[in-house]
Scaffold this active site. Sequence first.
Site, PDB file in Angstrom:
ATOM      1  N   ASP A   7      50.944  51.529  29.389  1.00 57.69           N
ATOM      2  CA  ASP A   7      50.906  52.987  29.410  1.00 57.69           C
ATOM      3  C   ASP A   7      50.144  53.429  28.156  1.00 57.69           C
ATOM      4  O   ASP A   7      49.905  52.635  27.245  1.00 57.69           O
ATOM      5  CB  ASP A   7      52.332  53.534  29.420  1.00 57.69           C
ATOM      6  CG  ASP A   7      52.387  55.045  29.289  1.00 57.69           C
ATOM      7  OD1 ASP A   7      51.706  55.728  30.059  1.00 57.69           O
ATOM      8  OD2 ASP A   7      53.096  55.522  28.381  1.00 57.69           O
ATOM      9  N   ASP A 165      56.927  53.247  27.720  1.00 57.00           N
ATOM     10  CA  ASP A 165      57.903  53.818  26.794  1.00 57.00           C
ATOM     11  C   ASP A 165      58.915  54.736  27.441  1.00 57.00           C
ATOM     12  O   ASP A 165      59.803  55.232  26.741  1.00 57.00           O
ATOM     13  CB  ASP A 165      57.169  54.634  25.720  1.00 57.00           C
ATOM     14  CG  ASP A 165      56.549  55.903  26.286  1.00 57.00           C
ATOM     15  OD1 ASP A 165      56.982  57.015  25.907  1.00 57.00           O
ATOM     16  OD2 ASP A 165      55.656  55.794  27.135  1.00 57.00           O
TER      17      ASP A 165
END
Length: 215
Positions: A7, A165
């Site tokens: 990400d 995350d």
Amino acid sequence: MTAIVFDLDGTLIDSAPDIRAALNHVLLAEGAEALTLAETIRFIGHGIPALVRQAREFRGLGADRHAAMVDAMVARYQAASTVLTRPYEGVEAALAVLGAAGHPLGICTNKPLAATRQILADLALEAPFGAVIGGDSLPVKKPDPAPLHAAFAALGAAPLLYVGDSEVDAETAQAAGVPFALFTPGYRKAPVASLPHRFAFNDFAQLPALVAALA
């Protein structure tokens, strides 16, 4: 070698300050109060249209100006997306170690592809990545697993690992059937234990050894 897809926001880069600045520029133009950094982080994860919608609803603004606000947010953010944004400590070194070890690396983010590539170029982070999938690369965004599948398909290697995350990232990995590594200092809202993950880490210096341990 394990193919690793990351990400972007809250994982490789701390971009919330620039996102907040662009979003507040739009909100203030609409006569609404600015958001704090913590409030902004609550809305990050699903792309700019969703970010604007949540901020607009949080500030009690109607939907009639939504499209114009999204356009204004995109324009403002593209003009100043790396004024305050920085890679998290240890990111460049970890990517270098992983790349040197032969791991194919990619990115799967809900940020628009053009903005993603510009940020990577501005921060000198683009070189390690053999695949970059943005929020507008496909008709669907994360947590739909299709963008993550596309990133791994472009890398053409296995086994697989997704590093993120947030709740969105954990859900995406689970939907794709891919092991998930959780970077805990990012933009997660829920407790670490509530997110399914293969391992969690709080320092990118730890990541190469953790990836090696998977083998």
